[in-house]
Design an enzyme around this catalytic site. Structure first.
Site: not given
Length: 335
Positions: A58, A125-126, A286, A314
């Site tokens: 996120g 990711s986050w 990505d 991604h």
């Protein structure tokens, strides 16, 4: 002396490992946290196994059963939790007292609650951003790091994805992303969306959230829109996801609270994780978190093992990413 960065390992199509079998949670609950938040958590796998914590993306996402399947359930004791305002944590979509540093406090609170001394920290990711920030802040509590789709939450990365960069690869999806924003406000898309996602009218929030979530869903995988997470189509999820994500990005991850403007905070502090065994997995194509950030992290942390998956974007569920992460967690078990 200038550091020499060895070339990354390269993952290409061939025999690849898949996800581990599904496993049910053997414990779950809500953990009271500061600021009136209650954090939903669950434990899966082997109760006496090697501990790990799995951080969702996120910011604004949520845990899901697939996240458990990157770890062998017969060996690992997996802890997962919905970050503040996300998933089953309460209150939903709340931005109050919701910062990177509050989430790091929640990870520590969960570790203490579960009686864990040190654990493997896994995130993409986050989730990689949060994992790195946690490891820099509490290196003594991190036994190893397994990271995917590196995101350092810098101005350069945000400008690439939300202003000018990815838009050139996905002009059709970018046009949809721009649609809720008047042309006069498109010079700063994050600010324009932040205004609408924090608007008191839920209908305004919903329109902006749908477009914000679709943009990420349209770009997440080289497999195309069919790889878009189905939850992006659920308006309650989309609102929480978009509101929290935009809140963090508008504030540059709140890294400025540690001094300066916050831009580049993770790389400036990477020396603190040099002794932690680490695995970095990055999709070559990505678009959401381009490989430049992973390369910069590897340069600052040359001891980490770095694998580039040539036929991946991604999404964590792309076959090459799955294979690399499963092999990484197996190797991390022996640390």
């Amino acid at each position: 002396m200038e550091r020499s960065t060895p070339p990354p390992a390269v993952s290409a199509p061939g025999h690849r490992r898949g996800l581990f079998p599904e496993s049910e949670a053997f414990a779950s609950g809500w953990l009271p946290a500061a600021g009136g938040h209650e954090i939903y958590y669950e434990e899966c796998g082997k109760p006496t196994g090697k501990p790990c914590v799995i951080l969702h993306g996120g910011p604004g996402g949520a845990i899901n059963p697939t996240m458990r399947r990157f770890f062998d359930p017969s060996k690992w004791r997996m802890a997962l939790f919905d970050q503040r305002g996300c998933g089953r944590s309460r209150p939903n979509a709340s931005l109050e007292d919701n910062t990177t540093w509050a989430l790091i406090e929640d990870i520590e609170r969960l570790r203490e609650h579960l009686g864990v001394e040190k654990w493997c920290v896994f995130g993409g990711s986050w989730g990689s951003t949060l994992a790195l920030a946690y490891a820099i802040t509490h290196p003594e509590r991190v036994e190893s790091l397994v990271l995917r789709g590196i995101f350092l939450l810098t101005k350069r990365e945000l400008a690439w994805f939300y202003q000018d960069g990815a838009s050139m690869l996905f002009p059709d999806a970018w046009e949809r992303f721009c649609r809720p924003i008047p042309e006069a406000e498109r010079g700063d898309m994050i600010s324009a969306y932040h205004k609408r996602l924090t608007h008191p009218d839920r209908r305004v929030q919903a329109e902006a959230a749908a477009a914000w979530s679709q943009w990420e869903g349209d770009t997440i995988s080289i497999r195309g829109p069919e790889a878009r997470p189905s939850k992006f189509n659920e308006i309650d999820f989309a609102i929480a996801f978009a509101r929290i994500e935009c809140h963090f990005f508008a504030n540059l991850g709140f890294f400025g609270q540690k001094g300066g403007d916050g831009d580049g905070w993770i790389l400036r502090n990477a020396e603190k994780i040099r002794r932690i065994p680490g695995w970095i997995v990055q999709g070559r194509f990505d678009v959401v978190t381009p490989m430049e950030a992973a390369w910069k992290l590897k340069t600052a942390w040359p001891e980490a093992r770095f694998e580039v998956v040539w036929d991946a974007g991604h999404a964590s569920t792309e076959p090459g990413i799955v294979d690399a992460l499963v092999r990484a967690t197996d190797q991390a078990f022996n640390v």
